[in-house]
Design an enzyme around this catalytic site. Structure first.
Site, PDB file in Angstrom:
ATOM      1  N   LYS A  30       0.834  -1.209   0.000  1.00  0.00           N
ATOM      2  CA  LYS A  30       0.000   0.000   0.000  1.00  0.00           C
ATOM      3  C   LYS A  30       0.866   1.256   0.000  1.00  0.00           C
ATOM      4  CE  LYS A  30      -2.103  -1.204   3.810  1.00  0.00           C
ATOM      5  NZ  LYS A  30      -1.460  -2.518   3.989  1.00  0.00           N
ATOM      6  N   THR A  31       1.860   1.244   0.883  1.00  0.00           N
ATOM      7  CA  THR A  31       2.724   2.417   0.964  1.00  0.00           C
ATOM      8  C   THR A  31       3.510   2.577  -0.335  1.00  0.00           C
ATOM      9  OG1 THR A  31       2.855   2.125   3.341  1.00  0.00           O
ATOM     10  CG2 THR A  31       4.508   3.539   2.348  1.00  0.00           C
ATOM     11  N   ASP A 212      -1.780   7.753   3.746  1.00  0.00           N
ATOM     12  CA  ASP A 212      -1.343   6.408   4.162  1.00  0.00           C
ATOM     13  C   ASP A 212      -1.961   6.103   5.527  1.00  0.00           C
ATOM     14  OD1 ASP A 212      -0.068   4.000   4.096  1.00  0.00           O
ATOM     15  OD2 ASP A 212       1.969   4.773   4.282  1.00  0.00           O
ATOM     16  N   GLU A 213      -2.067   4.833   5.884  1.00  0.00           N
ATOM     17  CA  GLU A 213      -2.600   4.423   7.197  1.00  0.00           C
ATOM     18  C   GLU A 213      -3.961   5.077   7.460  1.00  0.00           C
ATOM     19  OE1 GLU A 213      -0.990   2.173   8.845  1.00  0.00           O
ATOM     20  OE2 GLU A 213       1.139   2.357   8.377  1.00  0.00           O
ATOM     21  N   GLN A 243      -5.508  -3.321  10.814  1.00  0.00           N
ATOM     22  CA  GLN A 243      -4.383  -2.685  11.506  1.00  0.00           C
ATOM     23  C   GLN A 243      -4.787  -1.394  12.204  1.00  0.00           C
ATOM     24  OE1 GLN A 243      -0.376  -2.860   9.606  1.00  0.00           O
ATOM     25  NE2 GLN A 243      -1.534  -3.499   7.822  1.00  0.00           N
ATOM     26  N   ARG A 624       5.249  -7.452  10.888  1.00  0.00           N
ATOM     27  CA  ARG A 624       6.458  -6.640  10.679  1.00  0.00           C
ATOM     28  C   ARG A 624       7.611  -7.517  10.205  1.00  0.00           C
ATOM     29  NH1 ARG A 624       4.286  -3.066   9.142  1.00  0.00           N
ATOM     30  NH2 ARG A 624       2.436  -4.310   9.486  1.00  0.00           N
TER      31      ARG A 624
HETATM   32  P1  ATP Z   1       1.759  -2.165   5.965  1.00  0.00           P
HETATM   33  O1  ATP Z   1       0.328  -2.609   5.971  1.00  0.00           O
HETATM   34  O2  ATP Z   1       2.563  -2.893   6.965  1.00  0.00           O
HETATM   35  O3  ATP Z   1       1.892  -0.676   6.011  1.00  0.00           O
HETATM   36  P2  ATP Z   1       2.093  -2.004   3.115  1.00  0.00           P
HETATM   37  O4  ATP Z   1       0.864  -2.589   2.539  1.00  0.00           O
HETATM   38  O5  ATP Z   1       2.174  -0.543   3.147  1.00  0.00           O
HETATM   39  O6  ATP Z   1       2.346  -2.644   4.548  1.00  0.00           O
HETATM   40  P3  ATP Z   1       4.628  -1.875   1.814  1.00  0.00           P
HETATM   41  O7  ATP Z   1       5.403  -1.468   2.997  1.00  0.00           O
HETATM   42  O8  ATP Z   1       4.311  -0.880   0.773  1.00  0.00           O
HETATM   43  O9  ATP Z   1       3.298  -2.612   2.315  1.00  0.00           O
HETATM   44  O10 ATP Z   1       5.317  -3.109   1.108  1.00  0.00           O
HETATM   45  C1  ATP Z   1       5.812  -4.215   1.829  1.00  0.00           C
HETATM   46  C2  ATP Z   1       7.091  -4.720   1.210  1.00  0.00           C
HETATM   47  O11 ATP Z   1       6.828  -5.317  -0.044  1.00  0.00           O
HETATM   48  C3  ATP Z   1       8.076  -3.612   0.945  1.00  0.00           C
HETATM   49  O12 ATP Z   1       9.377  -4.093   1.187  1.00  0.00           O
HETATM   50  C4  ATP Z   1       7.871  -3.304  -0.527  1.00  0.00           C
HETATM   51  O13 ATP Z   1       9.028  -2.766  -1.112  1.00  0.00           O
HETATM   52  C5  ATP Z   1       7.547  -4.675  -1.089  1.00  0.00           C
HETATM   53  N1  ATP Z   1       6.685  -4.664  -2.293  1.00  0.00           N
HETATM   54  C6  ATP Z   1       5.500  -4.047  -2.401  1.00  0.00           C
HETATM   55  N2  ATP Z   1       4.957  -4.255  -3.613  1.00  0.00           N
HETATM   56  C7  ATP Z   1       5.830  -5.035  -4.321  1.00  0.00           C
HETATM   57  C8  ATP Z   1       5.845  -5.603  -5.640  1.00  0.00           C
HETATM   58  N3  ATP Z   1       4.849  -5.441  -6.504  1.00  0.00           N
HETATM   59  N4  ATP Z   1       6.923  -6.331  -5.969  1.00  0.00           N
HETATM   60  C9  ATP Z   1       7.934  -6.524  -5.103  1.00  0.00           C
HETATM   61  N5  ATP Z   1       7.973  -6.039  -3.854  1.00  0.00           N
HETATM   62  C10 ATP Z   1       6.938  -5.295  -3.448  1.00  0.00           C
HETATM   63 MG    MG Z   2       2.351   0.806   4.736  1.00  0.00          MG
END
Ligand code: ATP
Ligand code: MG
Length: 690
Positions: A30-31, A212-213, A243, A624
């Site tokens: 997402k981030t 975000d969040e 979350q 995490r």
């Molecule tokens: P959270 O809910 O904990 O905030 P998030 O959904 O924001 O998590 P991110 O932090 O954006 O998730 O991504 C998690 C990990 O996966 C990061 O290391 C990111 O670089 C990697 N990632 C995200 N999308 C891809 C993708 N399409 N291909 C490879 N790696 C990815």
């Molecule tokens: Mg995130």
């Protein structure tokens, strides 16, 4: 710009014509979507200045800015990437004048606020009560209530008293040209709601807002977002209802429920692939969150392979638990060549106070670590008191520093005088310090109070003059000692703390801080790294000047190679290859759901909701971890001053680890045993002989 995004992510990145909600589980990118979308919009020609991305912490903002920088270079620096509060500061600075606020208004922290509340009540109350008032007032402000409205809806005498105090508190804030954290959301909201020209200006200025969040926004933040994006509704919110962990602070999932109603054309995008964790870790996470009611159904899978099984570790008590955590870190390091960096390890816990035994054990093992999300030295009230004086003698225009210094310790200058001075300063467009020597001030303030103000002003001038001339460690130490004696700071601590022990601890912090200042004046410590030996001595004034810098540097600490100790709340959005989740003991996580007698409380809605929020916290903790996860609990835990026997958290059973089918690979087992042996040997070698 499509590299490293799956189809659903790409869809979210490319949809720029309206309201978009990305709703997905942990680690699904997402981030990453937010960062890539910023880059995409700029590539497509949008002016970076018209994009705002709102993150949950300053640290998250600086990380995002850095990542955006990698993608689009210099243009990233023009994007407004910040927290809701920082956005609020900007809006109030630009447009707060319509509310009667000058641009150099001061931002009060929680300690300043309790101080003002204590004072407003006549100064007779204890800290705990003042904090409770603060909590209630903050809640009301977050609901958008004025003090009159709060009074009108007060449920009992206590609430009526607090509402009356709130009125006095707000009066003071206005007189001091100060705002509190809640105002940083509430005031921008009023600006946009009540002043059409301000609203039009901001809506025209922002082409797209990303949040975000999103699950952790509160009602006022949502209102603010709506007014910022206006009818067009060009925004992207990303979040995960599983979350949501700030319900206790007013965050509400209603914001998620309202989106599709308020924006009927809302494009909802779900992400299902987790790119962070191994299957073993993800399965534990999914099992834990399973029992919680769902706002939107979700599935999450990982293609990173089964990975190491999640380990459950039991310990006799906290000290033992800390030793085991350290041993685990050492054995994981010994198991690979080259060993993973220190910064790939995190120890996560429920509450700040749990850090202590882990800090001790890490120090004993000579492992570099940092405590994130806790109170840093510079956040302590006593250090802030001293810094207020330093700030004032560096920059006479710093009104919050002026207010803190002139009232700490108390010198018989009351709030009526300060309010009159504040009003006079605003009227004459001067800082409060500047106004002290304005020839017209004596007409506005009684003679006796005037004498006190002048004496303070002269004293600050004298300190500034001397600090410029004090050179080297010894002179600096003497100067600081004399100054603390002159203002009676030690006595002040003892007069204002309910407990002598706390006062003594605070005083010892003050001494430590002064030693550190003196060492820096003596050139023993370099300002930036804190360790390099520099030769030149410095004036105390020069040394004081760099303190403000230090508190800002702390936000970029994540670069350092250190094991991270963090609360679960502060770990949100982050990831580490190896995570140890500690204190997963019933009564600590979930936190005390029993009443004091240990009887199970009636399962009311409130208790159930709290349990669900604790479960989400556990889910955040598990997710995490990228490669390995250990979860530990203690057979005894502290309860007040006593040690009571304890059980593993119900969440450990909920992870369903025994149901996993992964077979243990004997080669892995052998490797682990070897590693453990190597670690023990390394530890034995590094322990000095008695
Ligand atoms: P959270 O809910 O904990 O905030 P998030 O959904 O924001 O998590 P991110 O932090 O954006 O998730 O991504 C998690 C990990 O996966 C990061 O290391 C990111 O670089 C990697 N990632 C995200 N999308 C891809 C993708 N399409 N291909 C490879 N790696 C990815
Ligand atoms: Mg995130």
């Amino acid at each position: 710009m499509s590299a490293g995004l799956n189809l659903a992510q790409l869809q979210a990145v490319h949809y720029t014509d309206g309201a978009c909600l990305v709703l997905a589980g942990a680690g699904s990118g997402k981030t990453r979507v937010i960062t890539m979308k910023i880059a995409h919009m700029i590539e497509k020609g949008m002016d970076p200045k018209r994009i705002a991305a709102i993150t949950f912490t300053n640290k998250a903002a600086s990380e995002m800015r850095e990542r955006a920088g990698h993608l689009i270079g210099k243009r990233a620096k023009d994007v407004l990437i910040c927290t809701f509060h920082a956005l609020g500061v900007r809006m109030v600075r630009e447009d707060g004048h319509v509310l009667g606020l000058k641009p150099q208004f001061s931002i009060l922290d929680a300690d300043d606020v309790t101080g003002i509340l204590k004072d407003a009540s006549g100064g007779t109350t204890d800290m705990a009560t003042a904090r409770q008032w603060q909590w209630v007032i903050s809640k009301w402000k977050n609901m958008g209530l004025t003090s009159e409205q709060a009074l009108a809806q007060a449920a009992d005498d206590n609430e009526r008293i607090i509402a009356t105090l709130m009125a006095r508190y707000e009066e003071r804030l206005a007189a001091y040209q100060s705002v509190d954290f809640d105002d940083l959301i509430g005031m921008p909201l009023r600006l946009l709601r009540d002043f059409p020209e301000v609203r039009a200006k901001w809506q025209a200025a922002l082409g797209h807002v990303l949040v975000d969040e999103y699950q952790d926004t509160n009602a006022t933040q949502y209102e603010l977002l709506k007014l910022l994006v206006g009818e067009r509704g060009h925004f992207t919110a990303v979040g995960d209802d599983d979350q949501s962990i700030y319900g206790w602070r007013g965050a509400t999932l209603d914001n998620l429920k309202k989106l599709p109603v308020d924006y009927p054309h809302l494009k909802v995008i779900k992400l299902e692939q987790n790119y962070r964790s191994t299957s073993a870790i993800l399965r534990a996470a999914n099992n834990v969150i399973g029992p919680n009611p769902k706002l939107f159904p979700k599935t999450l899978f990982s293609e990173l392979g089964e990975g190491e099984p999640v380990r459950v570790v039991d310990a006799d008590n906290e000290e033992h638990e800390a030793e085991r955590a350290v041993a685990r870190i050492q054995s994981l390091r010994a198991a690979s060549n080259p060993p993973p960096d220190w910064k790939s390890f995190a120890i996560l816990y429920r509450a700040n106070h749990q850090a202590k035994p882990f800090e001790k054990a890490l120090r004993k093992a000579n492992i570099p670590y940092k405590v994130s999300g806790g109170t840093s030295f510079f956040d302590r009230a006593e250090i802030k008191d001293l810094c207020a004086w330093f700030r004032l003698w560096i920059n006479n225009d710093d009104d919050p520093a002026f207010l803190r210094a002139i009232t700490t310790p108390k010198r018989g200058i009351g709030h009526t005088t300060l309010a009159a001075l504040g009003a006079f300063a605003t009227q004459h467009k001067q800082s409060m310090f500047g106004a002290l020597f304005n020839g017209m001030l004596p007409a506005a303030i009684p003679k006796r109070a005037m004498d006190g103000l002048h004496e303070f002003g002269r004293y600050i001038n004298y300190l500034e003059y001397s600090a410029r001339r004090v050179h080297g460690a010894e002179e600096a130490r003497t100067f600081l000692n004399d100054w603390l004696k002159e203002i009676g700071y030690e006595q002040h601590l003892y007069d204002n703390e309910d407990s002598e022990k706390v006062a003594a601890a605070r005083w010892s912090n003050v001494m430590e801080f002064c030693d550190w200042m003196a060492q820096r004046a003596g050139g023993q410590i370099d300002d930036t790294a804190g360790a390099v030996v520099a030769k030149e001595t410095k004036s105390l004034l020069e040394v004081s000047q760099t303190i403000a810098l230090l508190s800002t540097i702390s936000e970029r600490e994540q670069e350092q190679d250190m094991v991270v100790l963090s609360t679960l709340h502060a770990s949100k959005g982050l990831e580490w290859p190896h995570v140890v989740l500690v204190g997963v003991t019933e009564g600590m996580l979930p936190f005390k759901l029993d009443d004091d007698e240990g009887r199970q409380q009636k399962v009311t809605d409130d208790v159930l909701q709290r349990l669900q929020e604790e479960r989400r916290l556990m889910y955040v903790g598990i997710t995490r971890a990228q490669r390995t996860l250990a979860v530990s609990w203690t057979k005894k835990r502290k309860k007040g001053r006593e040690m009571v026997s304890a059980q593993p958290s119900r969440f450990i059973a909920e992870m369903g680890l025994d149901k996993t089918t992964a077979r243990e690979d004997p080669r892995e087992k052998l490797k682990a045993l070897r590693a453990e042996f190597a670690a023990k040997k390394a530890l034995a070698d590094s322990t000095p002989p008695r």
